[in-house]
Design a protein around this motif. Structure first.
Motif, PDB file in Angstrom:
ATOM      1  N   VAL A  43       0.782  -1.139   0.168  1.00  0.00           N
ATOM      2  CA  VAL A  43      -0.036  -0.073   0.163  1.00  0.00           C
ATOM      3  C   VAL A  43       0.891   1.164  -0.166  1.00  0.00           C
ATOM      4  CG1 VAL A  43      -1.623   1.496   1.125  1.00  0.00           C
ATOM      5  CG2 VAL A  43      -1.906  -1.022   1.067  1.00  0.00           C
ATOM      6  N   GLY A  44       0.523   2.163  -0.926  1.00  0.00           N
ATOM      7  CA  GLY A  44       1.029   3.444  -0.921  1.00  0.00           C
ATOM      8  C   GLY A  44       0.252   4.608  -0.180  1.00  0.00           C
ATOM      9  N   LYS A  45       0.246   5.576  -0.958  1.00  0.00           N
ATOM     10  CA  LYS A  45      -0.646   6.595  -0.444  1.00  0.00           C
ATOM     11  C   LYS A  45      -2.292   6.087  -0.501  1.00  0.00           C
ATOM     12  CE  LYS A  45       2.339  10.392  -2.067  1.00  0.00           C
ATOM     13  NZ  LYS A  45       2.487  11.685  -2.903  1.00  0.00           N
ATOM     14  N   HIS A  46      -2.925   6.685   0.442  1.00  0.00           N
ATOM     15  CA  HIS A  46      -4.364   6.484   0.566  1.00  0.00           C
ATOM     16  C   HIS A  46      -5.110   7.417   1.175  1.00  0.00           C
ATOM     17  CE1 HIS A  46      -2.132   4.682   3.877  1.00  0.00           C
ATOM     18  NE2 HIS A  46      -3.225   5.063   4.778  1.00  0.00           N
ATOM     19  N   ILE A  47      -6.528   7.527   0.790  1.00  0.00           N
ATOM     20  CA  ILE A  47      -7.240   8.478   1.428  1.00  0.00           C
ATOM     21  C   ILE A  47      -8.726   8.454   1.327  1.00  0.00           C
ATOM     22  CG2 ILE A  47      -7.292  10.182  -0.472  1.00  0.00           C
ATOM     23  CD1 ILE A  47      -6.925  12.554   1.580  1.00  0.00           C
ATOM     24  N   TYR A  48      -9.469   8.440   2.484  1.00  0.00           N
ATOM     25  CA  TYR A  48     -10.834   8.494   2.062  1.00  0.00           C
ATOM     26  C   TYR A  48     -11.371   9.988   2.164  1.00  0.00           C
ATOM     27  CZ  TYR A  48     -11.747   3.696   3.003  1.00  0.00           C
ATOM     28  OH  TYR A  48     -11.780   2.137   2.856  1.00  0.00           O
ATOM     29  N   LYS A  96     -18.525   7.816   0.702  1.00  0.00           N
ATOM     30  CA  LYS A  96     -17.060   7.891   0.866  1.00  0.00           C
ATOM     31  C   LYS A  96     -16.280   7.432  -0.428  1.00  0.00           C
ATOM     32  CE  LYS A  96     -16.110   5.290   4.566  1.00  0.00           C
ATOM     33  NZ  LYS A  96     -15.400   5.073   5.743  1.00  0.00           N
ATOM     34  N   GLY A  97     -15.353   8.657  -0.713  1.00  0.00           N
ATOM     35  CA  GLY A  97     -14.400   8.312  -1.900  1.00  0.00           C
ATOM     36  C   GLY A  97     -13.203   7.633  -1.258  1.00  0.00           C
ATOM     37  N   PHE A  98     -12.723   6.693  -1.998  1.00  0.00           N
ATOM     38  CA  PHE A  98     -11.422   5.892  -1.603  1.00  0.00           C
ATOM     39  C   PHE A  98     -10.439   6.082  -2.780  1.00  0.00           C
ATOM     40  CE2 PHE A  98      -9.190   2.062  -0.313  1.00  0.00           C
ATOM     41  CZ  PHE A  98      -8.281   2.714   0.565  1.00  0.00           C
ATOM     42  N   ASN A  99      -9.183   7.111  -2.508  1.00  0.00           N
ATOM     43  CA  ASN A  99      -8.187   6.567  -3.442  1.00  0.00           C
ATOM     44  C   ASN A  99      -6.982   5.969  -2.869  1.00  0.00           C
ATOM     45  OD1 ASN A  99      -8.341   8.350  -5.859  1.00  0.00           O
ATOM     46  ND2 ASN A  99      -9.149   9.733  -4.463  1.00  0.00           N
ATOM     47  N   LEU A 100      -6.501   4.900  -3.389  1.00  0.00           N
ATOM     48  CA  LEU A 100      -5.666   4.068  -3.012  1.00  0.00           C
ATOM     49  C   LEU A 100      -4.503   3.631  -3.854  1.00  0.00           C
ATOM     50  CD1 LEU A 100      -4.649   1.764  -0.793  1.00  0.00           C
ATOM     51  CD2 LEU A 100      -5.936  -0.044  -2.043  1.00  0.00           C
ATOM     52  N   GLU A 101      -3.307   3.915  -3.397  1.00  0.00           N
ATOM     53  CA  GLU A 101      -2.113   3.737  -4.579  1.00  0.00           C
ATOM     54  C   GLU A 101      -1.513   2.431  -4.060  1.00  0.00           C
ATOM     55  OE1 GLU A 101       2.217   5.800  -5.433  1.00  0.00           O
ATOM     56  OE2 GLU A 101       1.357   5.944  -3.582  1.00  0.00           O
ATOM     57  N   LEU A 102      -1.260   1.550  -5.089  1.00  0.00           N
ATOM     58  CA  LEU A 102      -0.767  -0.065  -4.783  1.00  0.00           C
ATOM     59  C   LEU A 102       0.478   0.222  -5.513  1.00  0.00           C
ATOM     60  CD1 LEU A 102      -3.898  -2.107  -5.246  1.00  0.00           C
ATOM     61  CD2 LEU A 102      -2.852  -1.452  -3.079  1.00  0.00           C
ATOM     62  N   LEU A 103       1.443  -0.239  -4.959  1.00  0.00           N
ATOM     63  CA  LEU A 103       3.038  -0.481  -5.403  1.00  0.00           C
ATOM     64  C   LEU A 103       2.976  -2.051  -5.766  1.00  0.00           C
ATOM     65  CD1 LEU A 103       4.743   1.515  -2.754  1.00  0.00           C
ATOM     66  CD2 LEU A 103       4.024   2.153  -4.835  1.00  0.00           C
ATOM     67  N   LEU A 104       3.431  -2.482  -6.731  1.00  0.00           N
ATOM     68  CA  LEU A 104       3.504  -3.767  -7.545  1.00  0.00           C
ATOM     69  C   LEU A 104       4.719  -4.202  -7.694  1.00  0.00           C
ATOM     70  CD1 LEU A 104       2.287  -6.725  -7.969  1.00  0.00           C
ATOM     71  CD2 LEU A 104       1.848  -5.740 -10.197  1.00  0.00           C
ATOM     72  N   THR A 105       5.575  -4.937  -6.936  1.00  0.00           N
ATOM     73  CA  THR A 105       6.934  -5.358  -7.164  1.00  0.00           C
ATOM     74  C   THR A 105       6.815  -6.466  -7.959  1.00  0.00           C
ATOM     75  OG1 THR A 105       7.792  -4.199  -5.417  1.00  0.00           O
ATOM     76  CG2 THR A 105       9.348  -5.971  -6.246  1.00  0.00           C
ATOM     77  N   ASN A 106       7.761  -6.873  -9.040  1.00  0.00           N
ATOM     78  CA  ASN A 106       7.821  -7.999 -10.074  1.00  0.00           C
ATOM     79  C   ASN A 106       9.223  -8.653  -9.810  1.00  0.00           C
ATOM     80  OD1 ASN A 106       7.656  -9.796 -11.980  1.00  0.00           O
ATOM     81  ND2 ASN A 106       7.275  -8.442 -13.748  1.00  0.00           N
ATOM     82  N   ASN A 107       9.077  -9.776  -9.142  1.00  0.00           N
ATOM     83  CA  ASN A 107      10.300 -10.435  -9.098  1.00  0.00           C
ATOM     84  C   ASN A 107      10.273 -11.513  -9.984  1.00  0.00           C
ATOM     85  OD1 ASN A 107      11.194  -8.942  -6.814  1.00  0.00           O
ATOM     86  ND2 ASN A 107       9.906  -9.850  -5.618  1.00  0.00           N
ATOM     87  N   SER A 108       9.376 -11.685 -10.852  1.00  0.00           N
ATOM     88  CA  SER A 108       9.515 -12.794 -11.693  1.00  0.00           C
ATOM     89  C   SER A 108      10.461 -12.474 -13.102  1.00  0.00           C
ATOM     90  CB  SER A 108       8.150 -13.007 -12.230  1.00  0.00           C
ATOM     91  OG  SER A 108       7.289 -12.534 -12.955  1.00  0.00           O
ATOM     92  N   THR A 109      10.292 -13.376 -13.960  1.00  0.00           N
ATOM     93  CA  THR A 109      10.778 -13.411 -15.383  1.00  0.00           C
ATOM     94  C   THR A 109       9.929 -12.791 -16.337  1.00  0.00           C
ATOM     95  OG1 THR A 109      10.786 -15.584 -15.837  1.00  0.00           O
ATOM     96  CG2 THR A 109      12.645 -14.723 -14.819  1.00  0.00           C
ATOM     97  N   ILE A 110       8.562 -12.618 -16.057  1.00  0.00           N
ATOM     98  CA  ILE A 110       7.723 -12.357 -17.005  1.00  0.00           C
ATOM     99  C   ILE A 110       7.316 -10.833 -16.658  1.00  0.00           C
ATOM    100  CG2 ILE A 110       5.356 -13.187 -17.898  1.00  0.00           C
ATOM    101  CD1 ILE A 110       5.877 -15.795 -16.704  1.00  0.00           C
ATOM    102  N   PRO A 111       7.093 -10.185 -17.876  1.00  0.00           N
ATOM    103  CA  PRO A 111       6.386  -8.695 -17.529  1.00  0.00           C
ATOM    104  C   PRO A 111       5.034  -8.679 -17.247  1.00  0.00           C
ATOM    105  CG  PRO A 111       7.812  -8.751 -19.487  1.00  0.00           C
ATOM    106  CD  PRO A 111       7.523 -10.301 -19.130  1.00  0.00           C
ATOM    107  N   VAL A 112       4.430  -7.791 -16.295  1.00  0.00           N
ATOM    108  CA  VAL A 112       3.267  -7.667 -15.720  1.00  0.00           C
ATOM    109  C   VAL A 112       2.661  -6.596 -16.984  1.00  0.00           C
ATOM    110  CG1 VAL A 112       1.633  -6.963 -14.145  1.00  0.00           C
ATOM    111  CG2 VAL A 112       3.686  -7.865 -13.594  1.00  0.00           C
TER     112      VAL A 112
END
Length: 538
Positions: free
Chosen positions: A416-421, A448-464
């Protein structure tokens, strides 16, 4: 804006609200031409497509004198029904007499539809739907229900109009204006009844039901815990209105236990043929998927499940096309935002699955519609799940360029990165993402509006892929519609981390509790607290 953190403002300081839109450089203006005006004809409104039995198929006839106990919605008290008595479901609408410019009866017969369910089962036999006229004039609708099993039952009627129509009367409310309805859902009625236990009678020989006509099994009073809830070891399934198959227990093929369900189908026409089998079972927990082991015939037909949620909404969710032979596990993700063949079947439609839910049945639908023929598949171990683990994808034939996964490393990490309700209005039209694009929110309805920043780390050999996005489940067990701010390059390459921001709307007393994703067959889940921060899932 958008502001992810609370801004501190010194006392007495003015506030400058500012935002920007990037624009391309100006180009040479096009040559000026003299505008001409062409009148545009007013388009004829297109009738809205609505669920239920259309009034236009009803037969004009009066009910029989011995029709049994009358059920006249809306019902404010529970109706007592003697054992063995039929039930007459009837309701009416008072209309103004026709005039030179308006025929209210014709409008009502051509523009209304009634979605009727008994204990969650759609009443779809159009041949039982009737009407007659009485003084007033009053348009009276009626149909008879089969003799009901002893115990409690619920009848729900949701009626719709395909266009805006009126009764020509001023009754509800009495305000000096004609009563108008639609287009869309116009009203909903509910009746509860209880049928007394079977009356004592002289025993008579009975004939076992034919294998092709299984009898209904009431939904179990106790909710089934997560896991296998139907092993096809006992009980019977009720076939729907389409007489295109049978579902029986057999030891011929089985994935586990002594039996499996043998679904024999015969689709005779070049139109859309399908067959439904019903056996309701309440499901505990908050399952977001239902799986089944299917012994396929490589026909390509769609195998779907029906579920009903706490609001009486029945949804169809696809297990997928049967493109295999032998045993294979198939998974239906419970997400109402999926494309066809997922979709709303009956009842109200708020676009969300409201928990707890009930499994209702299985549907086999021919693909393509022009198919005609027969076949057999076997089904076993229907299972409710709170996670979805898809089969591991087949690796590409050629070499994959990327950073090797370190020994013991998780292929994908979600944080989880930045987040706000924030206080928000309700989406006009019901679609959160469409309302966001159009800035169409009703601020009179507090959400209530919810903004959520998600951080995805790719440790695999296949692009997301760039279009990765999660599903949100709220603390009340509702699936929330997710909107995302996508951009090119948002899918992390091997060894990289990317961020993407997502948005949804929840009720003031609810919050997003679960964030779930499937990336290349790997299931990821985060739990959030009421502020949107990551928390323990315990």
């Amino acid at each position: 804006p958008p502001c992810f953190d609370k801004i501190e403002v010194p006392a007495g300081s003015p506030v400058l609200l500012t935002w920007g839109v990037p624009l391309a450089p100006a180009t040479a203006p096009a040559p000026t031409t003299t505008a001409t005006f062409t009148p545009v004809p007013t388009p004829t409104p297109v009738p809205l497509k609505v669920p239920g039995i259309p009034a236009s198929v009803a037969l004009e006839r009066v009910p029989p004198a011995d029709a049994g106990v009358r059920l006249e919605p809306p019902c404010f008290d529970k109706i007592e029904v003697p054992a063995g008595s039929p039930v007459l479901l009837t309701w009416g609408v008072r209309l103004a007499p026709a005039t030179e410019t308006a025929n209210y009866l014709s409008d009502w017969l051509t523009a209304t539809a009634y979605d009727i369910t008994l204990d969650g089962y759609p009443v779809t036999d159009r041949s039982t739907f009737n009407y007659y006229l009485s003084d007033g004039p009053t348009l009276n609708w009626w149909l008879t229900l089969d003799q009901l099993e002893p115990g409690d039952h619920v009848v729900r009627i949701v009626w719709y109009t395909t266009r805006r129509i009126t009764t020509g009367m001023d009754l509800f409310p009495l305000d000096g204006e004609l009563d108008y309805y639609g287009p869309g859902q116009a009203n909903e009625w509910l009746c509860r009844l209880t049928v007394a236990g079977a009356a004592t009678a002289t025993p008579t020989p009975t004939t076992a039901p034919a294998a092709s006509q299984p009898t209904a099994t009431p939904a179990a009073a106790q909710a089934a815990p997560l896991g296998v809830f139907e092993g096809f070891e006992s009980g019977t399934w009720k076939r729907g209105d389409q007489p295109y198959g049978t579902l029986n227990l057999t030891p011929e093929q089985r994935h586990s236990g002594a039996n499996a369900g043998k679904l024999s189908y015969s689709f005779p026409t070049a139109g859309n043929d399908f067959v439904v089998f019903l056996k309701p079972r309440r499901l505990g927990g908050y399952p977001n998927a239902i799986s089944a082991w299917v012994y396929g015939d490589n026909s390509g037909h769609y195998l779907n499940v029906w579920i009903q949620d706490a609001q009486g909404q029945t949804w169809q969710m696809p297990l997928g096309q049967i493109k295999h032979t032998g045993w294979k596990e198939m998974v239906a993700v419970l997400d109402p935002n999926q494309p066809w063949p997922a979709g709303h079947i009956s009842g109200p439609n708020d676009g969300l699955i409201d928990y707890p839910i009930t499994f209702r049945g299985i549907v086999l639908d021919d693909i393509p519609d022009s198919f005609s023929g027969s076949g057999v598949i076997y089904i076993d171990d229907l299972t409710s799940r709170e996670v979805v683990v898809l089969p591991t994808p087949t690796p590409p034939a050629g070499p994959v360029v990327g950073t090797p996964v370190p020994s013991g490393a998780t292929p994908y990490v979600l944080r989880v990165g930045k987040h706000i309700y924030e206080p928000w209005g309700a989406p006009m039209g019901g679609d959160v993402c469409d309302a966001y694009r159009r800035h169409a929110f009703d601020d009179r309805i507090q959400m209530k509006g919810f903004n959520l920043e998600l951080l995805l780390t790719n440790n695999s050999t296949i692009p997301v892929p760039d279009n990765w996005y999660p599903s949100f489940v709220t603390a009340k067990g509702r699936t929330a519609q997710v909107c995302y701010y996508g951009y090119a390059g948002s899918g992390p390459q091997p060894g990289a981390t990317s961020s993407m921001t997502f948005f949804t709307i929840v009720e003031p007393d609810d919050y997003v509790r679960l964030v779930q994703m499937n990336i290349n067959g790997h299931f990821l889940q985060l739990c959030l607290d009421p502020s949107g921060a990551q928390s323990s899932c315990q």
